[in-house]
Scaffold this motif. Structure first.
Motif, PDB file in Angstrom:
ATOM      1  N   THR A   1       0.825  -1.205   0.000  1.00  0.00           N
ATOM      2  CA  THR A   1       0.000   0.000   0.000  1.00  0.00           C
ATOM      3  C   THR A   1       0.863   1.260   0.000  1.00  0.00           C
ATOM      4  O   THR A   1       0.561   2.231  -0.706  1.00  0.00           O
ATOM      5  N   MET A   2       1.936   1.237   0.770  1.00  0.00           N
ATOM      6  CA  MET A   2       2.833   2.392   0.834  1.00  0.00           C
ATOM      7  C   MET A   2       3.468   2.671  -0.524  1.00  0.00           C
ATOM      8  O   MET A   2       3.536   3.825  -0.972  1.00  0.00           O
TER       9      MET A   2
ATOM     10  N   VAL B   1       3.861   6.115  -5.434  1.00  0.00           N
ATOM     11  CA  VAL B   1       4.053   6.275  -6.881  1.00  0.00           C
ATOM     12  C   VAL B   1       2.836   6.899  -7.536  1.00  0.00           C
ATOM     13  O   VAL B   1       2.959   7.672  -8.496  1.00  0.00           O
ATOM     14  N   ASP B   2       1.655   6.608  -7.013  1.00  0.00           N
ATOM     15  CA  ASP B   2       0.424   7.036  -7.680  1.00  0.00           C
ATOM     16  C   ASP B   2      -0.214   8.248  -7.003  1.00  0.00           C
ATOM     17  O   ASP B   2      -1.368   8.557  -7.255  1.00  0.00           O
ATOM     18  N   SER B   3       0.543   8.920  -6.137  1.00  0.00           N
ATOM     19  CA  SER B   3      -0.055  10.008  -5.354  1.00  0.00           C
ATOM     20  C   SER B   3      -0.115  11.333  -6.106  1.00  0.00           C
ATOM     21  O   SER B   3      -0.752  12.271  -5.647  1.00  0.00           O
TER      22      SER B   3
ATOM     23  N   SER C   1       2.710   9.983 -14.474  1.00  0.00           N
ATOM     24  CA  SER C   1       3.217  10.153 -15.849  1.00  0.00           C
ATOM     25  C   SER C   1       4.624   9.569 -15.996  1.00  0.00           C
ATOM     26  O   SER C   1       4.955   8.983 -17.033  1.00  0.00           O
ATOM     27  N   MET C   2       5.449   9.754 -14.965  1.00  0.00           N
ATOM     28  CA  MET C   2       6.793   9.189 -15.005  1.00  0.00           C
ATOM     29  C   MET C   2       6.745   7.664 -15.111  1.00  0.00           C
ATOM     30  O   MET C   2       7.469   7.061 -15.899  1.00  0.00           O
ATOM     31  N   LEU C   3       5.883   7.051 -14.309  1.00  0.00           N
ATOM     32  CA  LEU C   3       5.745   5.590 -14.344  1.00  0.00           C
ATOM     33  C   LEU C   3       5.263   5.132 -15.713  1.00  0.00           C
ATOM     34  O   LEU C   3       5.777   4.143 -16.268  1.00  0.00           O
TER      35      LEU C   3
ATOM     36  N   THR D   1      -1.048   1.237 -15.105  1.00  0.00           N
ATOM     37  CA  THR D   1      -0.544   1.866 -13.890  1.00  0.00           C
ATOM     38  C   THR D   1      -0.769   0.926 -12.717  1.00  0.00           C
ATOM     39  O   THR D   1      -1.431  -0.110 -12.855  1.00  0.00           O
ATOM     40  N   LEU D   2      -0.234   1.288 -11.571  1.00  0.00           N
ATOM     41  CA  LEU D   2      -0.401   0.472 -10.377  1.00  0.00           C
ATOM     42  C   LEU D   2      -1.844   0.559  -9.896  1.00  0.00           C
ATOM     43  O   LEU D   2      -2.493   1.601 -10.005  1.00  0.00           O
ATOM     44  N   GLN D   3      -2.338  -0.544  -9.346  1.00  0.00           N
ATOM     45  CA  GLN D   3      -3.714  -0.614  -8.862  1.00  0.00           C
ATOM     46  C   GLN D   3      -3.718  -0.542  -7.340  1.00  0.00           C
ATOM     47  O   GLN D   3      -2.929  -1.198  -6.670  1.00  0.00           O
ATOM     48  N   ARG D   4      -4.637   0.236  -6.812  1.00  0.00           N
ATOM     49  CA  ARG D   4      -4.782   0.314  -5.365  1.00  0.00           C
ATOM     50  C   ARG D   4      -5.639  -0.850  -4.863  1.00  0.00           C
ATOM     51  O   ARG D   4      -6.633  -1.216  -5.496  1.00  0.00           O
TER      52      ARG D   4
END
Length: 516
Positions: A137-138, A143-145, A151-153, A181-184
């Motif tokens: 989660t951290m 990364v997605d905050s 955009s960088m990812l 992108t990463l999924q929460r």
């Protein structure tokens, strides 16, 4: 239209509550029944506002809705809720109040909710896994905050895809290799945890590169956080749990998806639980070598330090036995322990196999050419659990039908590929067996009426959140409530009639809206 579709059929109710955007408690009511063509249906019926969530208030609202559409309480044959005390309480819970009015309205705790509780308990029971999800989660939140990091990812992932395609490692084609992108992970939807794990595995290199770039080139206040997050990402314990939970949750995800199907019957749900437990046991017995091989390859590819598995484990854990190797710790104290926790939780929470009504109902299981069919169990099921639906003459007719039913369907090639009770019910109608075995068909419909999960109520709340947004919340409440019900009705209307339907609904305030 739904009321006409139900007719005089026996039905089950599925109820759940949720707060809307205005912090008003809304209660969704779903009706589960077998229609005139032998098809198992779960219909969104309505959503109503309630002042509180005590069981008596909920029951009064449901009775009011039933009275409005002339649905009889004595026709209820099943109740499906979550495990909250106001719903499942044995004395004052909603299910207890309904059973007082209708003793044959059998309550079933939502299977999907129980699975969620089982998986959560398994994660909390093993400290390394609980720490893994906290770290996951951290990383995702960091990364997605912000849009810049997102955009960088995405840019790093696009570069990675281009390099892999140029090297011939990835295939090209329509819809393939899209930048994601990463999924929460969601607290109440365990299936989202698998998506979160899968997305990080897929984007691990891009995520690592993004965090490194933020550490080297970011502002001072970001560099410290990026350093800590990057260090956590490259820990062997995290990478090991990442692969381990991916393997385990891919197995349990089958059950998550199965329990959300509208046409699943309770016998098939129990069978699915049994399949998942078998798969988990196989993973425990045979999955270690494959797991450690994948972890080793992954660590080599991403330059992650991997401990010597034959060396003594030296992390000073109080719960760790002395003089054990790293392999013993990661294998027995984590891998085996997590699976054992899950198997134990599944056994303790899915105890329907011990309930007599389900044991007797298993006689209609069509698998293995109706090998489980027992004449005496079918008669006992009707006599003990559904006496209001089967008079003495009906039970005699049922006993007579049992003598011919199995011999008939076992010889009929059209029933050979029947895999579930709901499938059997549909085929009995299609092949004109309902008039030949009316008592058996009636009993099968009653078994199918028993609810499995409240996933349909969750779909209704998803539609509610789309309609009642912050902007629309400023509209007239009475008109908005009508519009919300209308939208959800039209969302679920695809299963009412396959043809294009133009319906007119009278809304409060002399408003009329047409949907086609």
């Amino acid at each position: 239209m739904i009321r006409d579709e139900i007719g005089d059929s026996k039905f089950a109710i599925l109820v759940d509550g949720a707060l809307d955007v205005s912090n008003t408690e809304q209660m969704a009511i779903i009706i589960r029944f077998v229609d005139r063509e032998g098809i198992l249906r779960e219909r969104f019926f309505t959503v109503v506002s309630v002042t509180d969530t005590c069981s008596q208030t909920l029951m009064d609202k449901i009775i009011m809705v039933f009275a409005q559409y002339n649905l009889q309480l004595e026709n209820i044959r099943g109740q499906g809720y979550d495990g909250a005390s106001n719903m499942s309480g044995q004395i004052n819970g909603l299910q207890a109040l309904f059973q007082t009015e209708c003793p044959y309205a059998y309550y079933v705790h939502c299977f999907a909710h129980r699975l969620q509780l089982s998986l959560n308990a398994a994660a909390k029971g093993v400290h390394d896994v609980w720490q893994f999800f906290s770290t996951l989660t951290m990383i995702v939140n960091f990364v997605d905050s912000s849009a810049k990091r997102h955009s960088m990812l995405k840019a790093r992932r696009e570069e990675e895809i281009s390099d892999l395609v140029a090297a011939g490692t990835l295939e090209t084609g329509s819809g393939k290799n899209q930048a994601t992108t990463l999924q929460r992970a969601g607290a109440t939807r365990w299936g989202l945890h698998l998506r979160s794990i899968s997305s990080l595995l897929k984007l691990f290199k891009a995520t690592q590169s993004t965090i490194d770039d933020l550490y080297l080139n970011g502002v001072d206040k970001v560099q410290g956080e990026a350093k800590a997050v990057g260090k956590a990402l490259k820990k062997f314990d995290f990478v090991y749990c990442l692969h381990m939970m991916h393997d385990i949750m891919r197995t349990t995800d089958f059950l998550c998806q199965t329990l959300q199907k509208k046409d699943i019957d309770i016998l098939n749900a129990i069978h699915s639980v049994s399949i998942v437990k078998t798969k988990l046991q196989d993973l425990r017995d045979k999955g270690w070598d494959n797991l450690i091989e994948k972890v080793t390859t992954f660590c080599c590819e991403h330059d992650i330090s991997m401990p010597d598995m034959t060396a003594p484990y030296k992390k000073g854990r109080r719960d760790c036995e002395k003089d054990i190797t790293n392999e013993c710790y990661y294998r027995f104290n984590i891998f085996y322990c997590v699976i054992d926790f899950q198997l134990s939780e599944l056994d303790s929470r899915f105890t329907e196999n011990s309930k007599e009504i389900l044991t007797l109902g298993a006689s209609f299981d069509p698998r293995h050419n109706f090998r489980a069919f027992k004449r005496e169990d079918v008669y006992k099921l009707a006599e003990k659990y559904y006496p209001q639906d089967f008079s003495l003459n009906d039970r005699r007719a049922l006993d007579l039908e049992c003598g011919f039913f199995v011999a008939d369907v076992q010889k009929d090639s059209r029933f050979k590929n029947t895999t579930s009770v709901s499938h059997l019910c549909r085929r009995m109608f299609e092949f004109d067996k309902t008039w030949l075995y009316p008592m058996i068909y009636r009993l099968i419909c009653l078994i199918l009426t028993l609810p499995v999960s409240t996933a349909t109520t969750e779909r209704a709340f998803s539609s509610m959140n789309i309609v009642k947004s912050k902007l629309r919340n400023k509209m007239n409440d009475e008109f908005l409530d009508d519009l919300m019900v209308l939208y959800i009705e039209r969302t679920f209307a695809d299963s009412i009639n396959n043809d294009d339907v133009v319906s007119e609904f009278e809304l409060s305030g002399s408003r009329r809206v047409k949907f086609s």
